[in-house]
Design a protein around this motif. Structure first.
Motif, PDB file in Angstrom:
ATOM      1  N   ALA A  49       0.773  -1.378   0.008  1.00  0.00           N
ATOM      2  CA  ALA A  49      -0.016  -0.026  -0.016  1.00  0.00           C
ATOM      3  C   ALA A  49       0.910   1.183   0.078  1.00  0.00           C
ATOM      4  O   ALA A  49       0.669   2.062  -0.704  1.00  0.00           O
ATOM      5  N   ARG A 106      -8.482   5.426  -3.889  1.00  0.00           N
ATOM      6  CA  ARG A 106      -7.628   4.654  -3.164  1.00  0.00           C
ATOM      7  C   ARG A 106      -8.685   3.553  -2.435  1.00  0.00           C
ATOM      8  O   ARG A 106      -9.402   3.896  -1.528  1.00  0.00           O
ATOM      9  N   SER A 108      -9.225   0.163  -0.002  1.00  0.00           N
ATOM     10  CA  SER A 108      -8.488  -0.401   1.078  1.00  0.00           C
ATOM     11  C   SER A 108      -8.784  -1.704   1.523  1.00  0.00           C
ATOM     12  O   SER A 108     -10.135  -2.013   1.612  1.00  0.00           O
ATOM     13  N   ASN A 109      -8.370  -3.063   1.508  1.00  0.00           N
ATOM     14  CA  ASN A 109      -8.458  -4.135   2.189  1.00  0.00           C
ATOM     15  C   ASN A 109      -7.523  -4.360   3.294  1.00  0.00           C
ATOM     16  O   ASN A 109      -7.172  -5.225   3.695  1.00  0.00           O
ATOM     17  N   ALA A 110      -7.073  -3.174   3.979  1.00  0.00           N
ATOM     18  CA  ALA A 110      -5.928  -3.413   4.959  1.00  0.00           C
ATOM     19  C   ALA A 110      -6.186  -4.057   6.284  1.00  0.00           C
ATOM     20  O   ALA A 110      -5.366  -4.796   6.655  1.00  0.00           O
ATOM     21  N   THR A 155      -3.764  -2.190  -0.571  1.00  0.00           N
ATOM     22  CA  THR A 155      -4.837  -1.303  -0.906  1.00  0.00           C
ATOM     23  C   THR A 155      -4.462  -1.236  -2.637  1.00  0.00           C
ATOM     24  O   THR A 155      -3.389  -1.799  -3.251  1.00  0.00           O
ATOM     25  N   THR A 185     -13.109  -3.608   5.360  1.00  0.00           N
ATOM     26  CA  THR A 185     -12.281  -2.300   5.819  1.00  0.00           C
ATOM     27  C   THR A 185     -13.149  -1.258   5.583  1.00  0.00           C
ATOM     28  O   THR A 185     -13.516  -0.968   4.470  1.00  0.00           O
ATOM     29  N   TRP A 219     -14.545   0.506   2.324  1.00  0.00           N
ATOM     30  CA  TRP A 219     -13.457   0.107   1.209  1.00  0.00           C
ATOM     31  C   TRP A 219     -12.517   1.364   0.832  1.00  0.00           C
ATOM     32  O   TRP A 219     -11.263   1.492   0.693  1.00  0.00           O
ATOM     33  N   ASP A 221     -10.671   4.888   1.070  1.00  0.00           N
ATOM     34  CA  ASP A 221      -9.910   5.522   2.238  1.00  0.00           C
ATOM     35  C   ASP A 221      -9.249   6.798   1.645  1.00  0.00           C
ATOM     36  O   ASP A 221      -8.776   7.588   2.655  1.00  0.00           O
ATOM     37  N   ARG A 299       0.459   4.854   7.142  1.00  0.00           N
ATOM     38  CA  ARG A 299      -0.589   4.480   6.101  1.00  0.00           C
ATOM     39  C   ARG A 299      -1.726   5.753   5.879  1.00  0.00           C
ATOM     40  O   ARG A 299      -2.127   6.095   4.726  1.00  0.00           O
TER      41      ARG A 299
END
Length: 435
Positions: A49, A106, A108-110, A155, A185, A219, A221, A299
């Motif tokens: 990411a 962006r 995110s699946n952090a 991400t 997320t 999702w 961010d 992040r």
């Protein structure tokens, strides 16, 4: 300071109104034409990411020879959310700060434990509720493909979308998500009505199928745009006061929103973008409501493109938790954030911790720590600049309490007037970073 707002019902859009041509000029207005890309399978993300996000900030030279770069225009710190159903669409309404071209989002699946597939993604402009301005909803791509699979913990950035996005726009990102398993997320307290629907409705501009209002962002961010290299953004790192709790829902009256409007109106300021990286209940030192500020700094802040200044307003949750946190503990945490931001070439503005007498966790021991922390913030010389939110918001009759006119009702969180007073107290010249 974590709040658990209930689901909020949005107003139903009025059908059958044509969008005005002038409004479309401000949209992400050039359609994508890579028809061949639509037949490709989903892309797969392998790049970490922070690497992807920093690549976005690299200057690009236009055909006219002017240097430009990407700048974050909206942000919301990611956190772990509950399990989300597969085969679901999300319509997410966000308010831009700085305007520019070549919109990128962006995703995110952090905090996910499994890969998630974004089978379709669109960006348009809000007309009312879940309804979009006609002709504004454009497809996003990822490496030229209309869908992308993001591994757990990663991400992805979309490709730049041709067209211009105006400052202070109500941008709507619509996602069709498949294969979501386990934790999702997102950002729990949006103070904004968003929408969900079963099945694939991301490309639709009407509100007809968006019947499930929700009070969180999922999702998404960050959103960035390309603009002149002279333009930069500030990231506000904080807790629920920065997140906007006690401000009016769907009105963009968090203090970073008021700050954004001031920056747009300031002809002499080159700081135009604001990314709100507050999480309700967040602490500097310990995980809980989101990862600690020390852990999420990279992040949520340093990876955001075009951020030159970090604005830090955190500490009240560490203090009022009765966990034995001392002045020295918080000062050490602040110093780490400052040192890491300085090493990354950013300036850091520190804000004093605001009063909370009357809140259920208030006590004399915590107040002593707050006073000691604020003395260090004001006089320690570690920050590049200081904004004294404590002085601005406290009552002249009881300095340990928030001014009643600014009290959102719980003796801790400011209302809309308090949020505006905070933003008005910021010296805009202090946000410029000369590093």
């Amino acid at each position: 300071m974590r709040a658990h707002p209930g689901r909020r019902t949005g107003r139903r859009a009025r059908p059958g109104v044509l969008a005005v041509v002038a409004a479309l000029v401000t949209a992400v207005c050039v359609p994508l034409t890579a028809a061949a890309a639509q037949a490709r399978p989903p892309a797969s993300v392998q790049t970490p990411a922070h690497t992807q996000a920093r690549a976005q900030d690299e200057p690009a030279t236009t055909p006219a020879g002017r240097d430009r770069h990407f700048v974050v225009t909206w942000g919301a710190s990611a956190d772990r959310q509950g399990a989300g159903p597969a085969d679901r669409s999300y319509r997410l309404v966000v308010r831009t700060s700085v305007g520019g071209t070549a919109l990128r989002v962006r995703l995110s699946n952090a905090f996910g434990e499994h890969p998630v597939t974004f089978a379709r993604a669109h960006a348009g402009l809000q007309r009312q509720g879940a309804e979009l301005i006609r002709g504004s909803n454009r497809q996003l791509t990822f490496g030229g493909r209309p869908s992308v699979t993001v591994p757990a913990g990663e991400t992805v950035l979309s490709d730049p979308l041709p067209g211009r996005l105006a400052a202070q726009s109500n941008l709507v990102v619509s996602l069709y998500v498949t294969g979501a398993e386990g934790p999702t997320t997102g950002h729990g307290m949006a103070m904004q009505t968003n929408y969900a629907a079963a099945g694939d409705h991301a490309a639709e501009e009407a509100a007809t199928n968006w019947t499930d209002p929700m009070s969180s962002w999922y999702w998404l961010d960050a959103v960035s745009v390309e603009t002149s290299t002279t333009i930069s953004s500030v990231a506000t790192l904080g807790d629920s006061i920065t997140d906007g709790w006690a401000s009016s829902t769907d009105a963009n009256r968090r203090w970073p929103d008021y700050l954004s409007r001031r920056l747009q109106a300031a002809s002499g300021s080159t700081v135009k973008g604001v990314a709100n990286e507050g999480i309700s209940g967040n602490k500097v030192l310990a995980d809980g409501a989101g990862e600690a500020a020390l852990r999420r700094l990279e992040r949520d802040v340093l990876s955001q493109p075009g951020v030159r200044t970090v604005f830090l307003l955190e500490g009240i949750n560490d203090i009022k938790a009765h966990s034995g946190v001392t002045v020295d503990d918080l000062v050490a945490g602040y110093r780490q954030i400052i040192d890491r931001a300085h090493a990354a070439g950013r300036c850091v503005v520190g804000a004093t911790v605001m009063p909370y007498k009357g809140w259920s966790e208030y006590d004399a021991a915590g107040e002593t720590v707050r006073q000691g922390v604020n003395d260090w913030i004001r006089n320690g010389g570690a920050f590049d600049a200081v904004v004294d939110f404590d002085r601005i918001t406290r009552s002249p009759y009881d300095p340990q309490a928030i001014l009643p006119f600014f009290d959102g009702g719980d003796h801790l969180h400011p209302n809309d007037k308090g949020m505006q007073a905070m933003a008005d107290a910021v010296d805009l010249s202090a946000l410029r970073c000369d590093r």
